[in-house]
Design a protein around this motif. Sequence first.
Motif, short mmCIF file in Angstrom:
data_model
loop_
_atom_site.label_atom_id
_atom_site.label_comp_id
_atom_site.label_asym_id
_atom_site.label_seq_id
_atom_site.Cartn_x
_atom_site.Cartn_y
_atom_site.Cartn_z
N GLU A 197 29.30 127.14 44.69
CA GLU A 197 30.44 127.32 43.81
C GLU A 197 31.51 126.26 44.04
O GLU A 197 32.24 125.90 43.12
N VAL B 174 33.36 137.13 49.74
CA VAL B 174 33.27 136.67 48.36
C VAL B 174 32.38 137.63 47.59
O VAL B 174 31.25 137.91 47.98
N CYS C 91 28.00 130.51 48.11
CA CYS C 91 29.44 130.19 48.06
C CYS C 91 29.64 128.68 48.06
O CYS C 91 30.52 128.16 47.37
N ILE D 112 32.81 132.09 55.35
CA ILE D 112 32.96 132.42 53.94
C ILE D 112 31.60 132.87 53.45
O ILE D 112 30.61 132.13 53.59
N GLY D 113 31.54 134.09 52.93
CA GLY D 113 30.23 134.58 52.49
C GLY D 113 30.30 135.92 51.79
O GLY D 113 31.39 136.48 51.58
N ASP D 114 29.13 136.43 51.46
CA ASP D 114 29.04 137.73 50.81
C ASP D 114 29.40 138.83 51.80
O ASP D 114 29.51 138.60 53.00
N ILE E 52 29.26 128.93 55.94
CA ILE E 52 29.44 129.29 54.53
C ILE E 52 28.07 129.56 53.93
O ILE E 52 27.12 128.79 54.17
N ARG F 98 36.62 131.01 41.93
CA ARG F 98 36.20 129.78 42.60
C ARG F 98 37.38 129.11 43.30
O ARG F 98 37.25 128.60 44.41
N ILE G 258 38.04 130.62 46.69
CA ILE G 258 37.05 130.19 47.69
C ILE G 258 37.38 128.78 48.16
O ILE G 258 37.38 128.50 49.36
#
Length: 133
Positions: free
Chosen positions: A79, A45, A76, A17-19, A72, A51, A54
């Motif tokens: 958040e 993300v 993230c 999970i990330g940019d 992650i 949120r 995520i």
Amino acid sequence: MVKTKIITQNDMKVGLIGDEDTVTGMVLAGIGHVDGQGKKNFMVVDSKVHRKDIEDKFLELTERKDIAMILITQGCAEEIRMSVDAYAKSGKVVPTVMEIPSKDQPYDPRKDSVMQRVAFFLPSAMALMGIEA
């Protein structure tokens, strides 16, 4: 009679999970996987992602039996800090959750649950790195 697949170490995957830049780089490196039902082991993300989305993806990845590690980005994780901390306190070790830096934000080891454990057991190591626990 339907054959059921037994998950072995060779079948374990890394969740992410990330940019966009982090996820793109990791997927190009080979960690991306989409199963037959369209479930992905990664999530990009950006500013349009809520949120709750995520958090839902994080919880999905922690419940999957084929995920051994979740990477992650720290932004993230911030958040959904309550969910990340609740998972860390649950005592589960598989999948392992690792917070990684992104290019957009500097890494803060004081917020990382793994580094908090290091600080608890080896405060002198944190001091040597110039980090106050």
